[in-house]
Design a protein around this motif. Structure first.
Motif, PDB file in Angstrom:
ATOM      1  N   VAL A 307       6.084   5.536  10.604  1.00  0.00           N
ATOM      2  CA  VAL A 307       4.438   6.138  10.478  1.00  0.00           C
ATOM      3  C   VAL A 307       3.604   4.990   9.889  1.00  0.00           C
ATOM      4  O   VAL A 307       2.849   4.957   9.928  1.00  0.00           O
ATOM      5  CB  VAL A 307       4.306   6.923   9.684  1.00  0.00           C
ATOM      6  N   PHE A 308       3.822   4.270   8.697  1.00  0.00           N
ATOM      7  CA  PHE A 308       3.868   3.296   8.387  1.00  0.00           C
ATOM      8  C   PHE A 308       3.498   2.069   9.164  1.00  0.00           C
ATOM      9  O   PHE A 308       4.342   1.127   9.358  1.00  0.00           O
ATOM     10  CB  PHE A 308       4.047   2.985   6.878  1.00  0.00           C
ATOM     11  N   THR A 309       2.074   1.601   8.923  1.00  0.00           N
ATOM     12  CA  THR A 309       1.452  -0.045   9.103  1.00  0.00           C
ATOM     13  C   THR A 309       1.764  -0.547   7.497  1.00  0.00           C
ATOM     14  O   THR A 309       0.455  -1.074   7.157  1.00  0.00           O
ATOM     15  CB  THR A 309       0.240  -0.038   9.710  1.00  0.00           C
ATOM     16  N   LEU A 310       2.496  -2.088   7.220  1.00  0.00           N
ATOM     17  CA  LEU A 310       3.089  -2.196   6.227  1.00  0.00           C
ATOM     18  C   LEU A 310       1.974  -3.800   5.577  1.00  0.00           C
ATOM     19  O   LEU A 310       1.856  -4.335   6.806  1.00  0.00           O
ATOM     20  CB  LEU A 310       3.877  -2.641   5.764  1.00  0.00           C
ATOM     21  N   GLN A 311       1.402  -3.886   4.818  1.00  0.00           N
ATOM     22  CA  GLN A 311       0.549  -4.747   4.369  1.00  0.00           C
ATOM     23  C   GLN A 311       1.265  -5.929   3.642  1.00  0.00           C
ATOM     24  O   GLN A 311       2.560  -4.982   2.382  1.00  0.00           O
ATOM     25  CB  GLN A 311      -0.694  -4.352   3.651  1.00  0.00           C
TER      26      GLN A 311
END
Length: 500
Positions: A307-311
């Motif tokens: 679900v997460f888009t990571l930085q």
């Protein structure tokens, strides 16, 4: 792994969790849109999250943030706690260095009820802790959870145990557990024991009364703690289960070893009892609910959740607060002659008076507050010279087969065949055994019973701990055996930690 996951869930109620790494603060400033909406806040805070944070920030503002200082781009929430400072003996005050930003844990615990965990609704806000509190009413140290009676199950009592001050020494083979010390240790203890700083911890309520709304006046009355603080059963009227939010912030107290003075929280609290934190959800509800429903790994890693888009850390570090004009020239970091906002240092035990910005700050000697002097059970008090003998491997009962049992280390007691705990009066102490000469037989167990669990992080790893009461027998020559009933901490590695 499936069997291990089942065992872990049955012991602790942990179905899943993730650690939201907010590696760099937006800034340190006297901003608090919940307590001081539209005004300069009474004291300074270290702030993380969506870049639209401001004295008037709300849900819509945060959702509209272009970026966030937290690792998942989808999380535009605002997380803030008081900053942490050092008062030198000459009266000057400076901020203590922050180590690695903060971690916001999202625990998905249902207390064994099987109830659905719901995402924070749009507009949800809450505060944990009481900035004016300067005392502790519960027993010290805290008894095992299995013994908590009605007096320890009130919301006021549970809230006292939702604060943690974790002494960090990464060389210690048995680190302190989360939420085991509920006060700020004094400087002499920090200098001598906490070689890697101190971790300030805060658990938020995870039970919600939907009828009370998402943000009632005071931001507390709509939520409550389950009866084990971070797990357990929700009280009547608070039937909706939310993710269990838990803040960790590390401060570099080791930089002040040998310097005369005292540590103090920015709200003028040298005791720690007034530590607190604030939260405004900046999640799209559907996104967070998808993460709650599908990100059910036990390792806590954001990479495990699609679900997460990571930085990256540089991307997080580049996100900074737009400072309001009337705060641009305020030096919260110091050194200055007073805390930001000229906040008075008040050590109690009576509640602190409200700290209003600009109020004259009376002076208090560093010795006006003395921290309680007890040792947290998971960290042995080592005398000199220390005994370093390790016992042979523990014989595990069948139901604990998925655990890797931590070695039991000597606590510096020199007598033969002796059993010692780091807190003799505590029924929750882990077992430490010092034997001279080395034991000739392994530690044996009668099986015992699980009396409590906790989660802690140490040196890049996350551990789930089961505390078990056992009878142990240690045989040492020539004096024979000693038998005592004590508690053994069993540790299982459940993931790696990021950003610290």
């Amino acid at each position: 792994m499936a069997a291990a996951a089942l065992l872990l869930a049955s012991l602790s109620g942990v179905d899943a969790f993730w650690r939201m790494d907010c590696h760099s603060p937006l800034g340190i400033a006297r901003i608090d849109p919940l307590v001081n909406y539209g005004e300069i806040a009474a004291h300074s805070h270290i702030i993380f999250g969506g870049d639209n944070f401001s004295p008037t920030a709300g849900y819509d503002d945060l959702i509209a943030s272009e970026s966030t200082s937290c690792r998942a781009k989808e999380d535009k929430s605002a997380y803030w706690t008081p900053s942490f400072h050092f008062k030198h003996s000459d009266g000057t005050i400076e901020v203590v260095g922050n180590q690695g930003g903060m971690l916001a844990y999202y625990f998905l615990r249902d207390g064994g009820t099987g109830k659905e965990i719901k995402a924070f609704p749009a507009g949800f806000k809450m505060i944990a802790g009481d900035t004016n509190k300067r005392n502790y009413t519960g027993p010290v140290p805290t008894p095992p959870q299995s013994t908590w009676g009605p007096d320890l199950l009130t919301q006021a009592s549970l809230a006292e145990r939702a604060l943690g001050f974790n002494c960090l020494d990464y060389a210690n083979p048995i680190p302190e557990g989360s939420l085991t010390r509920h006060f700020l240790p004094d400087k002499s203890f920090l200098d001598a024991n906490c070689k890697d700083g101190i971790r300030l911890e805060l658990a938020f309520p995870a039970c919600w009364n939907e009828a009370a709304g998402v943000a009632p006046k005071g931001y507390k009355s709509h939520v409550a703690y389950p009866d084990l603080v971070q797990d357990g059963v929700c009280p009547d009227g608070f039937s909706t289960r939310l993710p269990g939010l838990f803040y960790e912030t590390i401060w570099r107290t080791q930089d002040f070893v040998g310097k005369d003075g005292e540590f103090v929280i920015s709200n003028g609290d040298p005791t720690g009892y007034g530590y607190h934190g604030d939260f405004i959800s900046g999640w799209e509800v559907e996104t967070l609910q998808s993460a709650v429903d599908t990100c059910t790994n036990l390792n806590g890693e954001l990479e495990s959740c699609p679900v997460f888009t990571l930085q990256t850390q540089p991307e997080m570090a580049a996100v900074k607060l737009t400072m309001p004009g009337d705060l641009k020239n305020e030096n919260c970091a110091g050194p200055e002659s007073a805390l930001p906002g000229n906040v008075a240092i008040q050590s109690g035990p009576q509640p602190a008076t409200e700290n209003h910005a600009g109020a004259a700050a009376p002076t208090y000697a560093a010795s006006s507050y003395a921290a309680p002097s007890y040792a947290v059970s998971s960290k042995p008090v080592v005398s000199t010279p220390a005994v370093s003998a390790k016992l042979p491997a523990y014989s595990k009962p069948s139901y604990a087969g998925s655990f890797s049992i931590q070695d039991i280390h000597a606590a510096g007691v020199a007598s033969t065949s002796s059993i010692a705990t780091s807190e003799a009066s505590s029924t929750s102490a882990a077992v430490y055994v010092a034997v001279t000469p080395a034991p000739s037989a392994p530690v044996e167990s009668d099986g015992g019973s699980i009396i409590g669990t906790t989660t802690y992080t140490s040196d890049g790893a996350v551990w789930e701990v089961a505390i078990k009461e056992i009878d142990i027998t240690v045989t040492a020559e020539p004096t024979g055996a000693a038998r005592r009933r004590r508690h053994l901490a069993q540790h299982r590695h459940v993931g790696d930690r990021h950003g610290l």
